[in-house]
Design a protein around this motif. Structure first.
Motif, PDB file in Angstrom:
ATOM      1  N   LEU A  72      -7.827   5.740 -10.000  1.00 41.02           N
ATOM      2  CA  LEU A  72      -7.464   4.884  -8.869  1.00 41.02           C
ATOM      3  C   LEU A  72      -6.414   5.545  -7.986  1.00 41.02           C
ATOM      4  O   LEU A  72      -6.460   5.435  -6.753  1.00 41.02           O
ATOM      5  CB  LEU A  72      -6.954   3.537  -9.384  1.00 41.02           C
ATOM      6  CG  LEU A  72      -8.010   2.630 -10.039  1.00 41.02           C
ATOM      7  CD1 LEU A  72      -7.357   1.372 -10.601  1.00 41.02           C
ATOM      8  CD2 LEU A  72      -9.106   2.263  -9.046  1.00 41.02           C
ATOM      9  N   ILE A  73      -5.452   6.242  -8.590  1.00 38.03           N
ATOM     10  CA  ILE A  73      -4.452   6.970  -7.807  1.00 38.03           C
ATOM     11  C   ILE A  73      -5.122   8.067  -6.979  1.00 38.03           C
ATOM     12  O   ILE A  73      -4.785   8.276  -5.804  1.00 38.03           O
ATOM     13  CB  ILE A  73      -3.372   7.563  -8.729  1.00 38.03           C
ATOM     14  CG1 ILE A  73      -2.529   6.450  -9.346  1.00 38.03           C
ATOM     15  CG2 ILE A  73      -2.466   8.531  -7.960  1.00 38.03           C
ATOM     16  CD1 ILE A  73      -1.534   6.939 -10.392  1.00 38.03           C
ATOM     17  N   ASN A  98       3.170   1.415  -2.981  1.00 45.03           N
ATOM     18  CA  ASN A  98       2.655   0.545  -4.044  1.00 45.03           C
ATOM     19  C   ASN A  98       3.302   0.867  -5.387  1.00 45.03           C
ATOM     20  O   ASN A  98       3.378   2.031  -5.788  1.00 45.03           O
ATOM     21  CB  ASN A  98       1.142   0.694  -4.138  1.00 45.03           C
ATOM     22  CG  ASN A  98       0.518  -0.248  -5.144  1.00 45.03           C
ATOM     23  OD1 ASN A  98       0.560  -0.021  -6.344  1.00 45.03           O
ATOM     24  ND2 ASN A  98      -0.075  -1.320  -4.639  1.00 45.03           N
ATOM     25  N   TRP A 155       0.792  -1.233   0.000  1.00 46.12           N
ATOM     26  CA  TRP A 155       0.000   0.000   0.000  1.00 46.12           C
ATOM     27  C   TRP A 155       0.828   1.289   0.000  1.00 46.12           C
ATOM     28  O   TRP A 155       0.732   2.095  -0.927  1.00 46.12           O
ATOM     29  CB  TRP A 155      -0.948  -0.007   1.198  1.00 46.12           C
ATOM     30  CG  TRP A 155      -1.926   1.128   1.190  1.00 46.12           C
ATOM     31  CD1 TRP A 155      -1.855   2.293   1.923  1.00 46.12           C
ATOM     32  CD2 TRP A 155      -3.100   1.234   0.385  1.00 46.12           C
ATOM     33  NE1 TRP A 155      -2.920   3.102   1.642  1.00 46.12           N
ATOM     34  CE2 TRP A 155      -3.715   2.479   0.693  1.00 46.12           C
ATOM     35  CE3 TRP A 155      -3.697   0.406  -0.555  1.00 46.12           C
ATOM     36  CZ2 TRP A 155      -4.876   2.905   0.086  1.00 46.12           C
ATOM     37  CZ3 TRP A 155      -4.884   0.831  -1.163  1.00 46.12           C
ATOM     38  CH2 TRP A 155      -5.454   2.067  -0.838  1.00 46.12           C
ATOM     39  N   ALA A 161      -2.803  -3.468  -8.059  1.00 44.93           N
ATOM     40  CA  ALA A 161      -2.997  -2.406  -9.046  1.00 44.93           C
ATOM     41  C   ALA A 161      -3.528  -2.964 -10.359  1.00 44.93           C
ATOM     42  O   ALA A 161      -4.449  -2.409 -10.968  1.00 44.93           O
ATOM     43  CB  ALA A 161      -1.677  -1.658  -9.265  1.00 44.93           C
ATOM     44  N   LEU A 217      -6.190   4.526 -14.389  1.00 52.88           N
ATOM     45  CA  LEU A 217      -5.107   4.566 -13.415  1.00 52.88           C
ATOM     46  C   LEU A 217      -5.110   5.887 -12.658  1.00 52.88           C
ATOM     47  O   LEU A 217      -4.921   5.910 -11.434  1.00 52.88           O
ATOM     48  CB  LEU A 217      -3.764   4.366 -14.121  1.00 52.88           C
ATOM     49  CG  LEU A 217      -2.520   4.408 -13.221  1.00 52.88           C
ATOM     50  CD1 LEU A 217      -2.573   3.288 -12.188  1.00 52.88           C
ATOM     51  CD2 LEU A 217      -1.242   4.298 -14.046  1.00 52.88           C
ATOM     52  N   LYS A 241      -6.845   6.470  -4.026  1.00 50.70           N
ATOM     53  CA  LYS A 241      -5.870   6.094  -2.999  1.00 50.70           C
ATOM     54  C   LYS A 241      -5.392   7.320  -2.222  1.00 50.70           C
ATOM     55  O   LYS A 241      -5.251   7.268  -0.995  1.00 50.70           O
ATOM     56  CB  LYS A 241      -4.668   5.391  -3.637  1.00 50.70           C
ATOM     57  CG  LYS A 241      -3.637   4.937  -2.605  1.00 50.70           C
ATOM     58  CD  LYS A 241      -2.394   4.370  -3.257  1.00 50.70           C
ATOM     59  CE  LYS A 241      -1.408   3.870  -2.198  1.00 50.70           C
ATOM     60  NZ  LYS A 241      -0.995   4.920  -1.251  1.00 50.70           N
ATOM     61  N   ASN A 242      -5.149   8.412  -2.915  1.00 51.63           N
ATOM     62  CA  ASN A 242      -4.705   9.634  -2.231  1.00 51.63           C
ATOM     63  C   ASN A 242      -5.769  10.150  -1.263  1.00 51.63           C
ATOM     64  O   ASN A 242      -5.444  10.629  -0.168  1.00 51.63           O
ATOM     65  CB  ASN A 242      -4.365  10.711  -3.259  1.00 51.63           C
ATOM     66  CG  ASN A 242      -3.091  10.389  -4.037  1.00 51.63           C
ATOM     67  OD1 ASN A 242      -2.287   9.580  -3.598  1.00 51.63           O
ATOM     68  ND2 ASN A 242      -2.922  11.018  -5.187  1.00 51.63           N
ATOM     69  N   PHE A 257       0.604   2.497  -7.930  1.00 57.81           N
ATOM     70  CA  PHE A 257      -0.124   3.697  -7.526  1.00 57.81           C
ATOM     71  C   PHE A 257       0.752   4.801  -6.937  1.00 57.81           C
ATOM     72  O   PHE A 257       0.346   5.955  -6.897  1.00 57.81           O
ATOM     73  CB  PHE A 257      -1.207   3.346  -6.499  1.00 57.81           C
ATOM     74  CG  PHE A 257      -2.284   2.440  -7.030  1.00 57.81           C
ATOM     75  CD1 PHE A 257      -2.670   2.507  -8.362  1.00 57.81           C
ATOM     76  CD2 PHE A 257      -2.901   1.520  -6.199  1.00 57.81           C
ATOM     77  CE1 PHE A 257      -3.668   1.681  -8.856  1.00 57.81           C
ATOM     78  CE2 PHE A 257      -3.894   0.690  -6.687  1.00 57.81           C
ATOM     79  CZ  PHE A 257      -4.274   0.767  -8.019  1.00 57.81           C
TER      80      PHE A 257
END
Length: 228
Positions: free
Chosen positions: A200-201, A17, A14, A142, A197, A204-205, A20
């Motif tokens: 998804l980044i 990663n 995580w 990912a 992508l 995650k942020n 990401f």
């Protein structure tokens, strides 16, 4: 300072990663992630390569002079990738055909040689094995998440062509998430990979920022309870 096994696992999956955060191995990540099965297949192959190459490099690290370490890393990784490629060709010929050139290209994946240089060459076998496994699982995560997003939007299914990875038992695993869905071509084309992508980044942020706010708020709440 030596890292604990828990920290190594958390960093690989995580915090750092590969897909990401470090943004390494983007070529296979973007090219093969048009379905969950393709992403999972390449992710597991990469995880196995990371695990075996990290262990091998950690075992020979005291025998390799620093001046020639990079050629040695490449040779070890190439041997492991060749073995994995031959195994996939023998036991998973359908998936091997779909993934094509991206299996041998694992040799040039920056995350594999990066972990060899940054971790396996400096640590013992056990921690190097955990680091390789964690980094591979993070890369697989990912690939699978991006593959799921693109497959749902592009085809309205999940685990399509699962028989390529799971054999005949996988034929009944396909889930039709959206009935009578005509598909969204952009999602399965290269631009869809970049857009997916990026989304998804961003997610995650947001999750990381929320976790930091909660962690920062805990001392304040504890202090208020003590004062009360």
């Amino acid at each position: 300072m030596s890292q604990s096994y828990r920290e190594i696992l958390k960093n690989g999956v995580w915090t750092q990663n590969t897909g990401f955060v470090a943004l390494l191995g983007l070529c296979p990540l973007l090219a093969t992630s048009n379905s969950v099965v393709n992403g999972l297949g390449l992710g597991l192959a990469t995880t196995l390569v990371l695990l075996l190459s990290n262990v091998a490099i950690s075992l020979i690290r005291n025998l390799v002079r620093p001046e020639v370490r990079i050629p040695v890393f490449v040779m070890v990784i190439a041997c492991v990738v060749t073995a994995v490629e031959l195994a996939m060709h023998a036991f998973l010929p359908g998936l091997y055909t779909v993934l094509g050139i991206f299996i041998p290209l694992i040799v040039t994946n920056c995350c594999v040689i990066g972990r060899a240089e940054a971790f396996a060459f400096k640590n013992g076998v056990a921690k190097s094995a955990v680091d390789g496994m964690a980094t591979g699982l993070g890369f697989t995560l990912a690939l699978v998440l991006l593959g799921a997003l693109r497959e749902i939007l592009g085809q309205g299914t999940l685990f399509g062509q699962a028989e390529l990875l799971f054999g005949e038992a996988g034929r009944g695993l396909t889930l039709h998430v959206l009935d009578d869905y005509r598909g969204f071509l952009l999602a399965i084309l290269p631009p869809g990979a970049f857009i997916g992508l990026g989304c998804l980044i961003a997610i995650k942020n947001v999750l990381d920022a929320h976790a930091k706010r909660r962690a920062a708020a805990k001392p304040a709440v504890a202090l208020q309870e003590v004062q009360a």
